[in-house]
Design a protein around this motif. Structure first.
Motif, PDB file in Angstrom:
ATOM      1  N   THR A  42      40.586  42.224  29.352  1.00 26.01           N
ATOM      2  CA  THR A  42      39.562  41.371  30.274  1.00 26.01           C
ATOM      3  C   THR A  42      39.132  42.131  31.360  1.00 26.01           C
ATOM      4  OG1 THR A  42      41.118  39.600  29.873  1.00 26.01           O
ATOM      5  CG2 THR A  42      39.417  39.125  31.291  1.00 26.01           C
ATOM      6  N   ALA A  43      39.773  43.085  32.189  1.00 24.79           N
ATOM      7  CA  ALA A  43      39.292  43.716  33.327  1.00 24.79           C
ATOM      8  C   ALA A  43      38.372  44.616  32.751  1.00 24.79           C
ATOM      9  CB  ALA A  43      40.641  44.506  33.905  1.00 24.79           C
ATOM     10  N   THR A  44      38.486  45.174  31.600  1.00 24.96           N
ATOM     11  CA  THR A  44      37.422  46.073  31.221  1.00 24.96           C
ATOM     12  C   THR A  44      36.121  45.628  30.976  1.00 24.96           C
ATOM     13  OG1 THR A  44      39.036  47.306  29.960  1.00 24.96           O
ATOM     14  CG2 THR A  44      36.822  48.016  29.471  1.00 24.96           C
ATOM     15  N   VAL A  45      36.231  44.290  30.507  1.00 26.51           N
ATOM     16  CA  VAL A  45      34.941  43.546  30.151  1.00 26.51           C
ATOM     17  C   VAL A  45      34.177  43.119  31.541  1.00 26.51           C
ATOM     18  CG1 VAL A  45      34.004  41.444  29.113  1.00 26.51           C
ATOM     19  CG2 VAL A  45      35.786  42.303  28.009  1.00 26.51           C
ATOM     20  N   MET A  46      35.142  42.965  32.622  1.00 24.89           N
ATOM     21  CA  MET A  46      34.491  42.590  33.827  1.00 24.89           C
ATOM     22  C   MET A  46      33.853  43.766  34.350  1.00 24.89           C
ATOM     23  SD  MET A  46      37.599  40.232  35.167  1.00 24.89           S
ATOM     24  CE  MET A  46      36.915  40.456  37.138  1.00 24.89           C
ATOM     25  N   PHE A 103      28.988  41.618  44.474  1.00 23.97           N
ATOM     26  CA  PHE A 103      28.825  41.080  42.997  1.00 23.97           C
ATOM     27  C   PHE A 103      29.761  41.997  42.246  1.00 23.97           C
ATOM     28  CE2 PHE A 103      27.427  40.565  38.685  1.00 23.97           C
ATOM     29  CZ  PHE A 103      27.497  39.313  38.369  1.00 23.97           C
ATOM     30  N   PHE A 104      29.681  43.265  42.611  1.00 25.01           N
ATOM     31  CA  PHE A 104      30.419  44.210  42.070  1.00 25.01           C
ATOM     32  C   PHE A 104      32.051  43.979  42.716  1.00 25.01           C
ATOM     33  CE2 PHE A 104      32.420  48.063  43.701  1.00 25.01           C
ATOM     34  CZ  PHE A 104      33.313  48.407  42.690  1.00 25.01           C
ATOM     35  N   GLY A 105      32.151  44.063  43.985  1.00 25.64           N
ATOM     36  CA  GLY A 105      33.380  44.372  44.839  1.00 25.64           C
ATOM     37  C   GLY A 105      34.213  43.171  44.568  1.00 25.64           C
ATOM     38  N   HIS A 106      33.909  42.040  44.333  1.00 25.24           N
ATOM     39  CA  HIS A 106      34.978  40.908  44.309  1.00 25.24           C
ATOM     40  C   HIS A 106      35.567  41.196  42.676  1.00 25.24           C
ATOM     41  CE1 HIS A 106      37.772  37.817  44.899  1.00 25.24           C
ATOM     42  NE2 HIS A 106      37.522  37.612  43.514  1.00 25.24           N
ATOM     43  N   PRO A 107      34.779  41.118  41.497  1.00 26.06           N
ATOM     44  CA  PRO A 107      35.314  41.167  40.482  1.00 26.06           C
ATOM     45  C   PRO A 107      36.094  42.311  40.486  1.00 26.06           C
ATOM     46  CG  PRO A 107      33.157  40.837  40.148  1.00 26.06           C
ATOM     47  CD  PRO A 107      33.160  40.757  41.635  1.00 26.06           C
ATOM     48  N   GLU A 108      35.900  43.625  41.141  1.00 26.34           N
ATOM     49  CA  GLU A 108      36.603  44.690  41.228  1.00 26.34           C
ATOM     50  C   GLU A 108      37.993  44.461  41.680  1.00 26.34           C
ATOM     51  OE1 GLU A 108      36.408  47.981  40.444  1.00 26.34           O
ATOM     52  OE2 GLU A 108      38.152  48.833  41.535  1.00 26.34           O
ATOM     53  N   GLY A 139      38.904  35.961  35.249  1.00 29.04           N
ATOM     54  CA  GLY A 139      37.685  36.896  34.955  1.00 29.04           C
ATOM     55  C   GLY A 139      36.545  36.381  35.432  1.00 29.04           C
ATOM     56  N   ALA A 140      36.348  35.393  34.616  1.00 32.18           N
ATOM     57  CA  ALA A 140      35.032  34.500  34.588  1.00 32.18           C
ATOM     58  C   ALA A 140      34.800  33.941  35.847  1.00 32.18           C
ATOM     59  CB  ALA A 140      34.957  33.423  33.396  1.00 32.18           C
ATOM     60  N   LEU A 141      35.612  33.419  36.632  1.00 30.49           N
ATOM     61  CA  LEU A 141      35.591  32.801  37.888  1.00 30.49           C
ATOM     62  C   LEU A 141      35.140  33.869  38.952  1.00 30.49           C
ATOM     63  CD1 LEU A 141      38.107  29.813  38.095  1.00 30.49           C
ATOM     64  CD2 LEU A 141      35.725  29.441  38.462  1.00 30.49           C
ATOM     65  N   SER A 142      35.958  34.908  38.621  1.00 26.16           N
ATOM     66  CA  SER A 142      35.566  36.133  39.665  1.00 26.16           C
ATOM     67  C   SER A 142      34.089  36.393  39.814  1.00 26.16           C
ATOM     68  CB  SER A 142      36.625  37.060  39.633  1.00 26.16           C
ATOM     69  OG  SER A 142      36.536  37.753  38.339  1.00 26.16           O
ATOM     70  N   PHE A 143      33.389  36.241  38.981  1.00 26.66           N
ATOM     71  CA  PHE A 143      31.899  36.440  39.088  1.00 26.66           C
ATOM     72  C   PHE A 143      30.954  35.328  39.872  1.00 26.66           C
ATOM     73  CE2 PHE A 143      32.942  39.252  35.531  1.00 26.66           C
ATOM     74  CZ  PHE A 143      32.238  40.450  36.068  1.00 26.66           C
ATOM     75  N   VAL A 144      31.714  34.384  40.355  1.00 24.24           N
ATOM     76  CA  VAL A 144      31.024  33.432  41.212  1.00 24.24           C
ATOM     77  C   VAL A 144      31.510  33.210  42.416  1.00 24.24           C
ATOM     78  CG1 VAL A 144      29.913  32.200  39.456  1.00 24.24           C
ATOM     79  CG2 VAL A 144      31.941  31.497  39.888  1.00 24.24           C
ATOM     80  N   VAL A 145      32.392  34.250  43.101  1.00 22.74           N
ATOM     81  CA  VAL A 145      32.850  34.145  44.343  1.00 22.74           C
ATOM     82  C   VAL A 145      32.527  35.239  45.569  1.00 22.74           C
ATOM     83  CG1 VAL A 145      35.011  33.017  43.369  1.00 22.74           C
ATOM     84  CG2 VAL A 145      34.880  35.410  43.856  1.00 22.74           C
ATOM     85  N   ALA A 192      30.229  36.064  47.354  1.00 18.55           N
ATOM     86  CA  ALA A 192      29.734  35.867  48.713  1.00 18.55           C
ATOM     87  C   ALA A 192      30.668  35.431  49.927  1.00 18.55           C
ATOM     88  CB  ALA A 192      28.419  34.981  48.848  1.00 18.55           C
ATOM     89  N   HIS A 193      32.232  35.167  49.315  1.00 17.20           N
ATOM     90  CA  HIS A 193      33.196  35.038  50.361  1.00 17.20           C
ATOM     91  C   HIS A 193      33.246  36.367  51.192  1.00 17.20           C
ATOM     92  CE1 HIS A 193      36.327  35.796  47.362  1.00 17.20           C
ATOM     93  NE2 HIS A 193      36.038  36.898  47.713  1.00 17.20           N
ATOM     94  N   HIS A 194      32.804  37.350  50.858  1.00 15.12           N
ATOM     95  CA  HIS A 194      32.838  38.281  51.747  1.00 15.12           C
ATOM     96  C   HIS A 194      31.692  38.285  52.716  1.00 15.12           C
ATOM     97  CE1 HIS A 194      36.077  40.382  49.408  1.00 15.12           C
ATOM     98  NE2 HIS A 194      35.363  39.860  48.202  1.00 15.12           N
ATOM     99  N   MET A 195      30.881  37.477  52.579  1.00 14.29           N
ATOM    100  CA  MET A 195      29.624  37.533  53.423  1.00 14.29           C
ATOM    101  C   MET A 195      29.552  36.400  54.522  1.00 14.29           C
ATOM    102  SD  MET A 195      27.292  38.806  50.146  1.00 14.29           S
ATOM    103  CE  MET A 195      25.751  38.666  51.313  1.00 14.29           C
TER     104      MET A 195
END
Ligand code: HEM
Ligand SMILES: [Cu+2]
Lengths: 586, 241
Positions: free
Chosen positions: A220-224, A277-282, A320-326, A328-331
Motif C-alpha cells: 500500500t505504501a508503494t502504491v501511495m 500533497f506529497f508530504g502527508h502521504p509520505e 492509505g486512501a484517506l491520507s490523500f485528502v488531509v 492541507a492540515h500542514h497549511m
C-alpha cells in the motif's frame, strides 16, 4: 476459470503463471555489482540508506550542540544551522526511511513472502537502485558545492528557497531539486516492480488475504508513493525552472535586496499544496510498512494470530486512501481559504479511526499471548507506545485552533519526531533484529541488542518528550539560538542541555548497533532456517540465506494464512504457510 | 478461535461467499489479481496511472498560476494563429497536430492487431507509420516553438501579458513532447525487432535476457494511446481556454 488439481494436501489450484527464467550473471560485475537479485538489491539499498542516514544523524548532533551551547562552536553559524536542518530532515524522511522501507525491506521481503523467485522485472529493479545511488551522490555533492547545501528547510518553501539570503541559494537548491527528481525516477522503477509482484506474481494458494501484513503495508505504501511522488516531481521541476530560467510559477512580485525582482504573478501557496500533497502521504509511506512489520513481529513473538486480520488490511488500505485528502492540515497558517481548514481538520480526525483500530488490534493480539520479550518484540512494543504518543499530539495539531498557536514551535518538532521519526526507526531496528538471521544466517548479539534497545527507547523519550514542553513555552522551531527572548524562561536553556546530552548518548548507542551488525556477520550464533519459529514463507526457504531464485526447484504452495500460531491440535505452536491442511480426526 | 481467512483453505478455489465479501475474495484471488493480464501490461498500466498524476499536477498548477497572476492572459486564438493566404487562421496548426496524433493512434491500434496475427512485416510498417506521425507531431511542435520564440515568447516573459503564459506553455508542451519523442524512439526499436522476427523466434532481450513476445507491441500501444489522450487535455485546457 481456475482449474483445481488434487495435490498431496488437498486441492491446489493449477499454476497460472509460468515459472520465471532467472537472469544468470555473465560476469563478476553482473553477479556482485549490477546484480539483478532482489535480495542483493535490498542489501545495496539498505547499506546506502544507512550510510546517508548516518550523515543525517551527525547533523542532528551538530544541531543539538548548537541549541544547547549557542555560541560555543564557531563552525556552526546561523546559515550552517539552516543547512543542517534542511539536510537532516530531507535525508531522514526520503533518503533514509523511504528508501530503507521500500527499497530495503520491500525488495528483500516481497518476493520471499509472496513465494516468488524474484521481482517481476529484475533488470528494472536493478536500475532503480543505481539511480537511487546517483540521487544520494548528487545530494551529498551539495555539501561540496560553493555556498553549501540549501538551507530552505526540508519543505523548501518558496519564495525564500530561491531568494538570495537563504543559504545554498546559488547551488544547493539546484542540487537538492535535481537529486529529488532522480530519487523519484529511481523509486518509480522499483515501486512498479513491488506493486506488480504483489498483484501478479504470487505463489499458488497465496491469495491477497493470506499475505502477511508486512507485504500489505509495503504494497500500500508503494502504491501511495507512486501517486504522491508525482506532485513533488512536478513541484521540483517548476522550482528548478523558477531558479534556473527565471519563470514565476511560485514567485510573486517582490522586492529583493531593495530591488524589485524579475519575478511576478506566481503562487507560493501552489508549492505548499504540491509539497504537502506529497508530504502527508509520505508520512504514511513510512508508517504503513512499519504498521505491517510490527503486526508480524507481534504475532510471531507473542505466538498468537493477529487479531482481526481483515480489519487490519482494510485499515491499511483505508489509511492509505484517506491520507490523500488531509494534506492541507500542514497549511492552516499559510493563508489559504479558511474554509479549507474545516474540511481538512475533519478528514484528519477521521484518519484517527482506522489508526486507532490498528492499535486496538495490536493490543488484542498481545492480550493473553505467549509473549517472548525478544529484541524484535521489544522494539515492536516500543513502537506501539511511541506511535500512540505521537498520534495523540497529532490530534491536537489537527485542530485548527490548537494548531495556530503551536505550529512553528518545538511542539511540532516533538510531534513529528515521535510519529514519523522515532516510531518508524524503532520498527526498522526491530525488523533488522528479526530478519538479520535470514539475511546472514546468524543471530545478532542479544545483550548488545538489549543495550541498544533500552538506550534508544528511553533516550528517544528523553530527547523528544521535553520538546513538547518547550513548544508549549513558545520556543520556536528552526531557530538557531533563542538569544534574549523575553517570554522564554531560563529553564529552557537547562532543558536544551539535557536534550543534547540525551541525543549524544542515543547516537552512541547506534554505534553499538552498527558494531553488532558487523561483528555478528562472523561471530553471531548460527541461526538455522527459522530461529523464531515463524510461519511466513521467507522462513521456509531451502537455504539460509536464500539462494538466487529463493526456492530451489519447486515454488512453494500456500495452504493457509500467515498467522497460524498456537493452533489447537497442531503438534507445534506454529504452522508454516506452506504446510498442507492438518487432517483432524472427527 | 480461527479467523475466516484462516479456515478458508484451498478447499475449492472457486467457492466464494456472497455479497461484498465475494467481491473482495475475487479481487484478492489466488496468484494474480488480474487474470490473464501479463506482468508487463500491469506494469505499464500502473506506470500510466502514476504518469496521469504527473500530468494532472502540471495542468492544475498551470490553472492555478493562470488564476494567481494579475497580468492579463494572452488570447490563445490570436497567439496560436497562423497567417495563411494573408489571413490569420486561429489554431490551425494545433488542429493539424491534433489530427495527426489521433490518426497515429489508429495506425498503432492496427499494428497491435497485426502483431497478434503474427504478420510481422505489416506490423513493423504500421509501427513505422505511427512513429512517423509522432515524429511529424514533434516536428510541428518545434515549428510552433520557433515561431513563438521568434515573436518574443520566453519562459520568463512575453510581449502580451502574464509571464506564466510562456512558462506553462513551454513546460507542459515540452514535457508532453518529450513523452512523444520517447514513444517514437521506442516504436522504432520495437519495429526493428518485429521486422527482424525477434518475437517469432522468442529471441532474448539484450539487457534482460527475457524472451520477447508480440505483446510488447500492445504495451507500446498503451503508452502511445495514453500520450494521445493526454494531448487532448492539454489541447482543451491550454489552447481552447
Ligand atoms: C537522534 C535522533 C534525532 C535527533 C536528535 C533529531 C533532532 C532534530 C533537530 C534538533 C531538528 C531541528 C529542530 C529545529 O530547530 O527546528 C530536527 C528537525 C527535523 N528532523 Fe530530526 N532528529 C532526529 C531524528 C530524526 C528522524 C529519524 C527523522 C525522520 C523522520 C527526523 C526528521 C526531521 C525533520 C523532517 C525535521 C524538520 C526539518 C525542518 O524543519 O526543515 N529526525 N531534528
Ligand atoms: Cu500530515
Amino acid at each position: 476459470m481456475v482449474d483445481v488439481v488434487r495435490g498431496a494436501g488437498g486441492l491446489v489450484p493449477a499454476a497460472e503463471v509460468e515459472d520465471v527464467e532467472l537472469y544468470h550473471p555473465k560476469s563478476w560485475l553482473t553477479k556482485y555489482v549490477f546484480c539483478q537479485d532482489a535480495k542483493v538489491i535490498a542489501i545495496q539499498y539498505s547499506l546506502t540508506a544507512t550510510a546517508i542516514g548516518l550523515v543525517a544523524l551527525v547533523l542532528s548532533w551538530l544541531m543539538r550542540l548548537q541549541l544547547a551551547f549557542p555560541g560555543y562552536f564557531s563552525f556552526i553559524q546561523a546559515e550552517n544551522y539552516y543547512q543542517f536542518i534542511t539536510m537532516h530532515g530531507m535525508i531522514m524522511v526520503i533518503y533514509l526511511l523511504t528508501a530503507l522501507f521500500l527499497g530495503g525491506f520491500g525488495n528483500y521481503l516481497i518476493p520471499l513472502m509472496v513465494g516468488a523467485r524474484d521481482m517481476v522485472f529484475p533488470y528494472v529493479n536493478m536500475l532503480s537502485y543505481w539511480i537511487y545511488l546517483l540521487a544520494v551522490l548528487v545530494l551529498v555533492s551539495s555539501f561540496f558545492v560553493p555556498g553549501g547545501p540549501t538551507g530552505a528547510g526540508w519543505t523548501l518553501y518558496p519564495p525564500q528557497a530561491i531568494l538570495s539570503g537563504t543559504p545554498g541559494r546559488d547551488w544547493g537548491i539546484i542540487v537538492m531539486l535535481v537529486s529529488l527528481i532522480l530519487f523519484i525516477i529511481g523509486f518509480t522503477m522499483g515501486g512498479l516492480n513491488y506493486v506488480v509482484t504483489v498483484l501478479q506474481g504470487r505463489a499458488r494458494g497465496m491469495t491477497l488475504m493470506r499475505l502477511p501484513l508486512t507485504v500489505w503495508g509495503i504494497f500500500t505504501a508503494t502504491v501511495m508513493a507512486l501517486l504522491a511522488f508525482p506532485a513533488l516531481f512536478v513541484g521540483a521541476v517548476m522550482m528548478l525552472f523558477d531558479r534556473l530560467l527565471g519563470t514565476s510559477f511560485f514567485m510573486p512580485s517582490l522586492v529583493e535586496l531593495g530591488q524589485r525582482s524579475q519575478y511576478g504573478g506566481g503562487s507560493p501557496i501552489l508549492w505548499q499544496h504540491l509539497f504537502w500533497f506529497f508530504g502527508h502521504p509520505e508520512v504514511y509511506i513510512v508508517a504503513l510498512p512499519a504498521f505491517g512489520i510490527v503486526s508480524d513481529l507481534i504475532s510471531t513473538h507473542a505466538r498468537k494470530n493477529i487479531f482481526g486480520y481483515r480489519m487490519m488490511v482494510w485499515a491499511i488500505v483505508g489509511i492509505g486512501a484517506l491520507s490523500f485528502v488531509v494534506w492541507a492540515h500542514h497549511m492552516y497558517v499559510s493563508g489559504m481559504n479558511p474554509n479549507f481548514g474545516f474540511f481538512f481538520a475533519t478528514t484528519t480526525l477521521i484518519i484517527a479511526i482506522p489508526t486507532a483500530l490498528k492499535v486496538y488490534n495490536w493490543v488484542l493480539t498481545l492480550w493473553r499471548g505467549d509473549i517472548h520479550l525478544t529484541v524484535p518484540m521489544l522494539f515492536a512494543l516500543a513502537f506501539i507506545v511511541t506511535f500512540v504518543n505521537g498520534g495523540l499530539t497529532g490530534l491536537f495539531l489537527g485542530n485548527v485552533v490548537v494548531d495556530v498557536p503551536l505550529s512553528g514551535t518545538m511542539f511540532v518538532v516533538a510531534h513529528f519526531h515521535m510519529v514519523m521519526g522515532v516510531a518508524p526507526i524503532l520498527v526498522v531496528f526491530g525488523g533488522i533484529y528479526h530478519w538479520y538471521p535470514k539475511v546472514t544466517g546468524r543471530m545478532l548479539d542479544d545483550t548488545l541488542g538489549r543495550l541498544h534497545f533500552w538506550v534508544t527507547f528511553l533516550g528517544a523519550y528523553a530527547i523528544f518528550f521535553p520538546m513538547h514542553y518547550l513548544g508549549l513555552q513558545g520556543v520556536p522551531r528552526r531557530y538557531y539560538e533563542l538569544g534574549q527572548t523575553a517570554f522564554i524562561p531560563p529553564s529552557v536553556a537547562t532543558l536544551n542541555v539535557f536534550i543534547t546530552v540525551a541525543a549524544l548518548i542515543v547516537g552512541a548507542a547506534q554505534m553499538v548497533f552498527l558494531f553488532n551488525l558487523v561483528r555478528s556477520l562472523s561471530h553471531g550464533k548460527e541461526a538455522g532456517g527459522n530461529p523464531w519459529n515463524a510461519t511466513t514463507l521467507e522462513w521456509q526457504t531451502p537455504q539460509t540465506p536464500p539462494a538466487h531464485g529463493n526456492w530451489g526447484k519447486e515454488l512453494p504452495v500456500v495452504y493457509r494464512w500467515a498467522y497460524d500460531y498456537s493452533v489447537p491440535g497442531a503438534d507445534r505452536d506454529f504452522v508454516p504457510q506452506n504446510q498442507p491442511a492438518i487432517v483432524r480426526s472427527a | 478461535m480461527m479467523d475466516r481467512a484462516a479456515s478458508s483453505t484451498l478447499g475449492d478455489a472457486r467457492a466464494r461467499p456472497p455479497g461484498w465479501r465475494g467481491v473482495a475474495d475475487d479481487w484478492s484471488s489466488d496468484q494474480r489479481a488480474f487474470k490473464n493480464v501479463s506482468w508487463g501490461k500491469v506494469m505499464m498500466w500502473i506506470f500510466l496511472l502514476s504518469d496521469t498524476f504527473i500530468f494532472s499536477c502540471f495542468l492544475l498548477s498551470y490553472m492555478t498560476v493562470r488564476m494567481s497572476t494579475t497580468a492579463p492572459w494572452p488570447n490563445p486564438s490570436e497567439v496560436f494563429a497562423l497567417e495563411i493566404g494573408g489571413k490569420p487562421i486561429p489554431l490551425i496548426l494545433i488542429a493539424i497536430m491534433t489530427f495527426i496524433l489521433i490518426s497515429s493512434s489508429g495506425t498503432m491500434a492496427m499494428a497491435v492487431n497485426f502483431g497478434y496475427r503474427r504478420e510481422r512485416r505489416t506490423t513493423a510498417l504500421l509501427m513505422l507509420a505511427t512513429a512517423a506521425f509522432g515524429a511529424s507531431f514533434v516536428g510541428m511542435q518545434a515549428f510552433e516553438w520557433t515561431k513563438l520564440i521568434g515573436e518574443g515568447v520566453r519562459p520568463w516573459g512575453n510581449p502580451w501579458g502574464a509571464y506564466q503564459f510562456g512558462s506553462s506553455f513551454f513546460m507542459i508542451t515540452g514535457f508532453h513532447g518529450t513523452h512523444v519523442t520517447i514513444g517514437v524512439i521506442f516504436l522504432l526499436i520495437m519495429a526493428h525487432k518485429v521486422w527482424r522476427g525477434d518475437f517469432d523466434r522468442e529471441r532474448r532481450g539484450f539487457f534482460t535476457s527475457r524472451k520477447g513476445h508480440y505483446e510488447i507491441v500492445e504495451i507500446t500501444g498503451l503508452y502511445w494511446h495514453f500520450v494521445d489522450l493526454v494531448w487532448v487535455f492539454i489541447f482543451a485546457f491550454f489552447y481552447l481556454w
